[in-house]
Design a protein around this motif. Structure first.
Motif, PDB file in Angstrom:
ATOM      1  N   TRP A   1      46.200  57.204  11.984  1.00 35.31           N
ATOM      2  CA  TRP A   1      46.059  58.557  11.590  1.00 35.31           C
ATOM      3  C   TRP A   1      45.794  59.482  12.712  1.00 35.31           C
ATOM      4  O   TRP A   1      46.360  60.506  12.678  1.00 35.31           O
ATOM      5  CB  TRP A   1      44.953  58.602  10.398  1.00 35.31           C
ATOM      6  CG  TRP A   1      45.825  58.065   8.968  1.00 35.31           C
ATOM      7  CD1 TRP A   1      45.482  57.032   8.479  1.00 35.31           C
ATOM      8  CD2 TRP A   1      46.625  59.049   8.349  1.00 35.31           C
ATOM      9  NE1 TRP A   1      46.329  56.975   7.283  1.00 35.31           N
ATOM     10  CE2 TRP A   1      47.056  58.357   7.151  1.00 35.31           C
ATOM     11  CE3 TRP A   1      47.178  60.391   8.523  1.00 35.31           C
ATOM     12  CZ2 TRP A   1      47.981  58.625   6.423  1.00 35.31           C
ATOM     13  CZ3 TRP A   1      48.142  60.631   7.665  1.00 35.31           C
ATOM     14  CH2 TRP A   1      48.525  59.966   6.367  1.00 35.31           C
TER      15      TRP A   1
ATOM     16  N   ASN B   1      39.330  60.814   9.174  1.00 34.50           N
ATOM     17  CA  ASN B   1      40.499  61.130   9.195  1.00 34.50           C
ATOM     18  C   ASN B   1      40.963  62.339   8.704  1.00 34.50           C
ATOM     19  O   ASN B   1      42.130  62.909   8.705  1.00 34.50           O
ATOM     20  CB  ASN B   1      41.600  59.999   8.415  1.00 34.50           C
ATOM     21  CG  ASN B   1      41.244  58.714   9.121  1.00 34.50           C
ATOM     22  OD1 ASN B   1      40.988  58.612  10.287  1.00 34.50           O
ATOM     23  ND2 ASN B   1      41.767  57.688   8.295  1.00 34.50           N
TER      24      ASN B   1
ATOM     25  N   TYR C   1      44.540  63.878   8.311  1.00 35.11           N
ATOM     26  CA  TYR C   1      45.407  64.228   6.948  1.00 35.11           C
ATOM     27  C   TYR C   1      45.844  65.761   6.940  1.00 35.11           C
ATOM     28  O   TYR C   1      47.003  66.030   6.562  1.00 35.11           O
ATOM     29  CB  TYR C   1      44.578  64.030   5.989  1.00 35.11           C
ATOM     30  CG  TYR C   1      43.889  62.537   5.764  1.00 35.11           C
ATOM     31  CD1 TYR C   1      44.698  61.445   6.107  1.00 35.11           C
ATOM     32  CD2 TYR C   1      42.654  62.257   5.253  1.00 35.11           C
ATOM     33  CE1 TYR C   1      44.379  59.985   6.150  1.00 35.11           C
ATOM     34  CE2 TYR C   1      42.268  60.933   5.204  1.00 35.11           C
ATOM     35  CZ  TYR C   1      43.071  60.127   5.760  1.00 35.11           C
ATOM     36  OH  TYR C   1      42.268  58.602   5.638  1.00 35.11           O
TER      37      TYR C   1
END
Length: 396
Positions: free
Chosen positions: A79, A147, A151
């Motif tokens: 990510w 993350n 995102y």
């Protein structure tokens, strides 16, 4: 016996940088066969960036040495990389249609992970939409704070850009470890030199590559091109031919006053003192540099079995014979000279014959580095086999 706990977390980032630079060399070597004069950049848009006239490839390298874990759907490595790529797409830094996105990791992707699909090209629209659905769900539902920004960056992409990105991501898991990368590079160089000299060949190439990488990292050069690498490989290959030898010490050494002080008891410096070459002078420091480079180079050739000991001995004989011929002429001129005149005669002999100029005596026909000749003469002077002052044997 005291046991030491190794802190892999401290070592991993350092090894990661070495891995990245070595991997960049491997990438340029392997891609040069299929791309049109590709160019590599390090730490530019990504860890490694390789482009030719038609395509740009971004490579994110992830080295793990503590544990060989799995690369999961919520992996920070994945990510974090997606965040970087998403931001480049959103701000127009890259042309999505001509870019390929690569994640190179020493971790393994389990078959149950959606990331497993990135091990091959995802081309079917139905499969692309399936991957987007899973990634969207992770980005929306995950509570992983690490993350969070990744995102958001991914979610800010349009559906069309998500589709194009998914189609262009490649993940190479179980990638070669840092201890294995040299073997991979040597396979790329297999036809560049003799099997017995491949290790010595790679050592020289790596030295050059690390220097070029530093120039790229410090923005002294924009990239390292395949044609430049090819030229260097050809140059090194030539140095491993029967009439040549590789030059491991091409740069003149910087000699300090402390270096001079530490070596003052060596015979080759006492020989220069006999003819009044000033301590800490540039001339004396140049002699030390030549001595060190020649000594280290000859030792390295012998250690790597690139030079036969008999060949080295024959070279010293040629050096001695040349010196003896002109030394005898000087000694004829030294008869009935005063102490001061003998010093001046010896100083002129050294400066004119061995410092300002260099005898053209080669260890091999194509090895033309003067430091080897000058430094080898200093080595002979250190062993008292030769000298500069007419009475050096008596005066030392």
């Amino acid at each position: 016996m005291t046991s030491t706990i190794t802190d892999f977390s401290a070592k991993e980032p350092s090894l990661g940088y070495f891995y990245q630079i070595k991997y960049a060399l491997l990438v340029l070597l392997s891609h040069s066969k299929e791309l049109d004069n590709p160019k590599v950049r390090i730490e530019n848009l990504d860890d490694i960036e390789i482009e030719d006239i038609n395509t740009l490839q971004l490579l994110q390298t992830k080295l793990h040495i503590k544990n060989k874990a799995n690369l999961t759907d919520s992996s920070v490595d994945f990510w974090k990389t997606i965040r970087i790529w998403s931001e480049y797409i959103n701000n127009g830094t890259i042309d999505l249609d001509s870019t390929i996105f690569n994640l190179i990791t020493t971790e393994e992707i389990p078959e149950s992970s959606v990331l497993h699909k990135f091990k091959k090209n995802i081309t079917l629209d139905s499969e692309v939409l399936e991957v987007i659905k899973v990634l969207d769900r992770i980005a929306i539902e995950s509570t992983n704070k690490t993350n969070e920004k990744a995102y958001l960056a991914y979610q800010s992409l349009s559906l069309e850009n998500k589709k194009n990105l998914i189609k262009r991501i490649r993940i190479l898991d179980n990638s070669i470890a840092i201890t294995e990368i040299n073997d991979k590079i040597k396979k790329e160089l297999i036809f560049s030199t003799y099997p017995s000299t491949i290790d010595a060949f790679l050592e020289i190439l790596e030295g050059w590559w690390f220097a070029k990488s530093i120039e790229n990292l410090t923005s002294q050069i924009d990239n390292i091109s395949s044609s430049e690498l090819q030229l260097k490989i050809a140059n090194i290959s030539d140095s491993f031919q029967a009439d040549n030898l590789p030059n491991h010490f091409p740069i003149q050494l910087e000699i300090t006053d402390e270096d001079v002080e530490s070596l003052k008891e060596r015979n080759f410096l006492k020989q220069l003192e006999l003819i009044k070459i000033k301590a800490n002078s540039r001339t004396l420091k140049r002699a030390i540099s030549d001595f060190r480079r020649a000594f280290e180079q000859r030792s390295k050739w012998l250690r790597l079995h690139l030079l036969n000991p008999d060949e080295e001995e024959q070279y010293d004989v040629k050096l001695f014979n040349y010196w003896k011929n002109i030394f005898d002429i000087m000694c004829d001129e030294a008869e009935e000279k005063s102490i001061e005149e003998l010093i001046e005669l010896g100083k002129g002999f050294y400066l004119e014959q061995f410092a300002k100029s260099c005898p053209q005596i080669k260890i091999r026909e194509k090895f033309n580095e003067d430091y080897l000749t000058r430094g080898s003469y200093q080595m002979l002077a250190d062993s008292k086999k030769i000298g500069w002052h007419p009475n050096y044997k008596e005066d030392l």
